[in-house]
Write a protein that holds these residues in place. Structure first.
Motif, PDB file in Angstrom:
ATOM      1  N   ILE A   2       0.866  -1.175   0.000  1.00 24.20           N
ATOM      2  CA  ILE A   2       0.000   0.000   0.000  1.00 24.20           C
ATOM      3  C   ILE A   2       0.904   1.227   0.000  1.00 24.20           C
ATOM      4  CG2 ILE A   2      -0.226  -0.027   2.522  1.00 24.20           C
ATOM      5  CD1 ILE A   2      -3.099   1.104   2.086  1.00 24.20           C
ATOM      6  N   THR A   3       0.518   2.204  -0.813  1.00 21.23           N
ATOM      7  CA  THR A   3       1.294   3.444  -0.893  1.00 21.23           C
ATOM      8  C   THR A   3       0.446   4.605  -0.408  1.00 21.23           C
ATOM      9  OG1 THR A   3       0.595   3.832  -3.171  1.00 21.23           O
ATOM     10  CG2 THR A   3       2.664   2.657  -2.848  1.00 21.23           C
ATOM     11  N   PHE A   4       1.106   5.580   0.191  1.00 22.75           N
ATOM     12  CA  PHE A   4       0.498   6.842   0.593  1.00 22.75           C
ATOM     13  C   PHE A   4       1.394   7.938   0.038  1.00 22.75           C
ATOM     14  CE2 PHE A   4      -0.631   3.764   3.868  1.00 22.75           C
ATOM     15  CZ  PHE A   4      -2.015   3.872   3.868  1.00 22.75           C
ATOM     16  N   ILE A   5       0.825   8.840  -0.745  1.00 24.38           N
ATOM     17  CA  ILE A   5       1.595   9.919  -1.363  1.00 24.38           C
ATOM     18  C   ILE A   5       1.030  11.244  -0.894  1.00 24.38           C
ATOM     19  CG2 ILE A   5       2.375  10.963  -3.529  1.00 24.38           C
ATOM     20  CD1 ILE A   5       1.806   8.204  -4.851  1.00 24.38           C
ATOM     21  N   ASP A   6       1.898  12.076  -0.351  1.00 22.63           N
ATOM     22  CA  ASP A   6       1.494  13.395   0.126  1.00 22.63           C
ATOM     23  C   ASP A   6       1.434  14.365  -1.051  1.00 22.63           C
ATOM     24  OD1 ASP A   6       0.951  15.449   2.097  1.00 22.63           O
ATOM     25  OD2 ASP A   6       2.993  16.142   1.722  1.00 22.63           O
ATOM     26  N   ASP A   7       0.304  15.050  -1.215  1.00 23.65           N
ATOM     27  CA  ASP A   7       0.122  15.986  -2.329  1.00 23.65           C
ATOM     28  C   ASP A   7       1.072  17.175  -2.241  1.00 23.65           C
ATOM     29  OD1 ASP A   7      -1.581  16.811  -4.706  1.00 23.65           O
ATOM     30  OD2 ASP A   7      -1.862  18.552  -3.404  1.00 23.65           O
ATOM     31  N   PHE A   8       1.358  17.631  -1.042  1.00 20.75           N
ATOM     32  CA  PHE A   8       2.214  18.812  -0.857  1.00 20.75           C
ATOM     33  C   PHE A   8       3.675  18.517  -1.208  1.00 20.75           C
ATOM     34  CE2 PHE A   8       5.036  21.257   1.993  1.00 20.75           C
ATOM     35  CZ  PHE A   8       4.766  22.537   1.523  1.00 20.75           C
ATOM     36  N   SER A   9       4.227  17.475  -0.612  1.00 21.42           N
ATOM     37  CA  SER A   9       5.663  17.193  -0.760  1.00 21.42           C
ATOM     38  C   SER A   9       5.972  16.115  -1.789  1.00 21.42           C
ATOM     39  CB  SER A   9       6.228  16.742   0.586  1.00 21.42           C
ATOM     40  OG  SER A   9       5.639  15.509   0.964  1.00 21.42           O
ATOM     41  N   ARG A  10       4.967  15.340  -2.179  1.00 20.09           N
ATOM     42  CA  ARG A  10       5.121  14.171  -3.053  1.00 20.09           C
ATOM     43  C   ARG A  10       5.932  13.065  -2.373  1.00 20.09           C
ATOM     44  NH1 ARG A  10       0.912  14.563  -5.927  1.00 20.09           N
ATOM     45  NH2 ARG A  10       0.886  16.202  -7.453  1.00 20.09           N
ATOM     46  N   TYR A  11       6.068  13.162  -1.056  1.00 15.79           N
ATOM     47  CA  TYR A  11       6.745  12.128  -0.293  1.00 15.79           C
ATOM     48  C   TYR A  11       5.889  10.866  -0.333  1.00 15.79           C
ATOM     49  CZ  TYR A  11       9.522  10.067   3.465  1.00 15.79           C
ATOM     50  OH  TYR A  11      10.354   9.257   4.205  1.00 15.79           O
ATOM     51  N   VAL A  12       6.536   9.700  -0.452  1.00  8.66           N
ATOM     52  CA  VAL A  12       5.809   8.432  -0.585  1.00  8.66           C
ATOM     53  C   VAL A  12       6.147   7.517   0.586  1.00  8.66           C
ATOM     54  CG1 VAL A  12       5.438   6.399  -2.036  1.00  8.66           C
ATOM     55  CG2 VAL A  12       5.885   8.614  -3.104  1.00  8.66           C
ATOM     56  N   TRP A  13       5.122   6.977   1.205  1.00 10.66           N
ATOM     57  CA  TRP A  13       5.274   5.940   2.211  1.00 10.66           C
ATOM     58  C   TRP A  13       4.803   4.639   1.575  1.00 10.66           C
ATOM     59  CZ3 TRP A  13       3.640  10.816   3.413  1.00 10.66           C
ATOM     60  CH2 TRP A  13       4.230  11.466   4.507  1.00 10.66           C
ATOM     61  N   VAL A  14       5.543   3.568   1.771  1.00  7.43           N
ATOM     62  CA  VAL A  14       5.176   2.260   1.226  1.00  7.43           C
ATOM     63  C   VAL A  14       5.193   1.254   2.365  1.00  7.43           C
ATOM     64  CG1 VAL A  14       5.758   0.427  -0.420  1.00  7.43           C
ATOM     65  CG2 VAL A  14       6.216   2.813  -1.011  1.00  7.43           C
ATOM     66  N   TYR A  15       4.112   0.488   2.479  1.00  5.04           N
ATOM     67  CA  TYR A  15       4.007  -0.564   3.478  1.00  5.04           C
ATOM     68  C   TYR A  15       3.701  -1.877   2.762  1.00  5.04           C
ATOM     69  CZ  TYR A  15       3.580   3.280   6.791  1.00  5.04           C
ATOM     70  OH  TYR A  15       3.813   4.404   7.526  1.00  5.04           O
ATOM     71  N   PHE A  16       4.351  -2.946   3.196  1.00  2.00           N
ATOM     72  CA  PHE A  16       4.141  -4.249   2.584  1.00  2.00           C
ATOM     73  C   PHE A  16       3.166  -5.059   3.430  1.00  2.00           C
ATOM     74  CE2 PHE A  16       8.176  -2.636   1.163  1.00  2.00           C
ATOM     75  CZ  PHE A  16       8.088  -2.830  -0.210  1.00  2.00           C
ATOM     76  N   MET A  17       2.350  -5.874   2.750  1.00  2.00           N
ATOM     77  CA  MET A  17       1.304  -6.620   3.447  1.00  2.00           C
ATOM     78  C   MET A  17       1.241  -8.063   2.938  1.00  2.00           C
ATOM     79  SD  MET A  17      -1.794  -3.776   3.341  1.00  2.00           S
ATOM     80  CE  MET A  17      -2.014  -3.873   1.568  1.00  2.00           C
ATOM     81  N   LEU A  18       0.857  -8.959   3.837  1.00  7.29           N
ATOM     82  CA  LEU A  18       0.620 -10.343   3.436  1.00  7.29           C
ATOM     83  C   LEU A  18      -0.719 -10.461   2.707  1.00  7.29           C
ATOM     84  CD1 LEU A  18       1.787 -12.215   6.653  1.00  7.29           C
ATOM     85  CD2 LEU A  18       2.852 -12.339   4.400  1.00  7.29           C
ATOM     86  N   GLU A  19      -1.730  -9.757   3.224  1.00  2.30           N
ATOM     87  CA  GLU A  19      -3.090  -9.816   2.660  1.00  2.30           C
ATOM     88  C   GLU A  19      -3.694  -8.420   2.596  1.00  2.30           C
ATOM     89  OE1 GLU A  19      -4.439 -12.527   1.431  1.00  2.30           O
ATOM     90  OE2 GLU A  19      -2.900 -13.910   2.137  1.00  2.30           O
ATOM     91  N   LYS A  20      -4.719  -8.257   1.757  1.00  2.00           N
ATOM     92  CA  LYS A  20      -5.367  -6.948   1.589  1.00  2.00           C
ATOM     93  C   LYS A  20      -6.062  -6.465   2.857  1.00  2.00           C
ATOM     94  CE  LYS A  20      -6.494  -6.074  -3.201  1.00  2.00           C
ATOM     95  NZ  LYS A  20      -7.573  -5.897  -4.155  1.00  2.00           N
ATOM     96  N   TYR A  21      -6.524  -7.397   3.679  1.00  2.00           N
ATOM     97  CA  TYR A  21      -7.250  -6.981   4.881  1.00  2.00           C
ATOM     98  C   TYR A  21      -6.381  -6.177   5.842  1.00  2.00           C
ATOM     99  CZ  TYR A  21      -5.103 -10.874   7.471  1.00  2.00           C
ATOM    100  OH  TYR A  21      -4.214 -11.727   8.059  1.00  2.00           O
ATOM    101  N   GLU A  22      -5.068  -6.147   5.634  1.00  2.00           N
ATOM    102  CA  GLU A  22      -4.164  -5.367   6.480  1.00  2.00           C
ATOM    103  C   GLU A  22      -4.186  -3.875   6.135  1.00  2.00           C
ATOM    104  OE1 GLU A  22      -0.192  -7.180   7.252  1.00  2.00           O
ATOM    105  OE2 GLU A  22      -0.916  -8.690   5.821  1.00  2.00           O
ATOM    106  N   THR A  23      -4.937  -3.482   5.118  1.00  2.00           N
ATOM    107  CA  THR A  23      -4.991  -2.086   4.671  1.00  2.00           C
ATOM    108  C   THR A  23      -5.315  -1.141   5.823  1.00  2.00           C
ATOM    109  OG1 THR A  23      -5.621  -2.747   2.446  1.00  2.00           O
ATOM    110  CG2 THR A  23      -6.144  -0.490   3.083  1.00  2.00           C
ATOM    111  N   PHE A  24      -6.326  -1.472   6.604  1.00  2.00           N
ATOM    112  CA  PHE A  24      -6.750  -0.606   7.702  1.00  2.00           C
ATOM    113  C   PHE A  24      -5.630  -0.442   8.735  1.00  2.00           C
ATOM    114  CE2 PHE A  24      -9.283  -0.305  11.822  1.00  2.00           C
ATOM    115  CZ  PHE A  24      -9.392   1.072  11.761  1.00  2.00           C
ATOM    116  N   SER A  25      -5.000  -1.532   9.147  1.00  2.00           N
ATOM    117  CA  SER A  25      -3.934  -1.430  10.154  1.00  2.00           C
ATOM    118  C   SER A  25      -2.739  -0.657   9.609  1.00  2.00           C
ATOM    119  CB  SER A  25      -3.507  -2.816  10.645  1.00  2.00           C
ATOM    120  OG  SER A  25      -2.917  -3.555   9.607  1.00  2.00           O
TER     121      SER A  25
END
Length: 152
Positions: free
Chosen positions: A82-105
């Motif tokens: 899952i990626t999160f990209i900040d509109d202001f800085s364009r900084y990207v956070w990337v988290y790896f997951m075993l399953e899609k249900y981990e999206t919320f956590s």
């Protein structure tokens, strides 16, 4: 010479006339076949339109997307990210997951980490209409922390 190769028709001709030593006997079932590399090399797209909105502070608008299921899992067995990209800085956070249900956590982990790091609160989360973002717990969490949703 130009980082390319001969067409399949020419390759077929070279093979039939035995013009290249060591060229294996290949079978071409379809004529006018284009290789995948050539398709990607010739692909292009029109430029995107001008942005209507640009954040003035970090975390005002975050873009998120879940990618996967990948063909080859990581060494630890991760099949999604899952990626999160900040509109202001364009900084990207990337988290790896075993399953899609981990999206919320992973979102909760991202929110805490990003808000501590930037000293700003998340204002909007923009994502596609993926089911992983629509869970009831996710919705309640967003309301509790006053984070608004935007769909692409």
């Amino acid at each position: 010479m130009r980082l390319s190769h001969v067409s399949f028709e020419k390759l077929d001709l070279l093979m039939k006339m035995q013009m290249v030593k060591g060229l294996p006997k290949l079978e071409f079932r379809k004529k006018n076949v284009v290789c995948v590399g050539c398709q990607f090399g010739k692909a292009h797209h029109q430029p995107f339109g001008k942005l209507e909105y640009k954040s003035k502070v970090p975390l005002k608008l975050e873009y998120s997307d879940v990618l996967g299921l990948v063909k080859k899992p990581s060494v630890k067995g991760m099949k999604y990210m899952i990626t999160f990209i900040d509109d202001f800085s364009r900084y990207v956070w990337v988290y790896f997951m075993l399953e899609k249900y981990e999206t919320f956590s992973k979102f909760k982990e991202f929110r805490v980490e990003a808000e501590i790091e930037t000293k700003h609160n998340i204002g909007y989360l923009r994502y596609d209409n993926g089911g992983e973002y629509l869970a009831t717990k996710f919705s309640k969490y967003m309301k509790t922390h006053k984070i608004k949703r935007q769909l692409t």
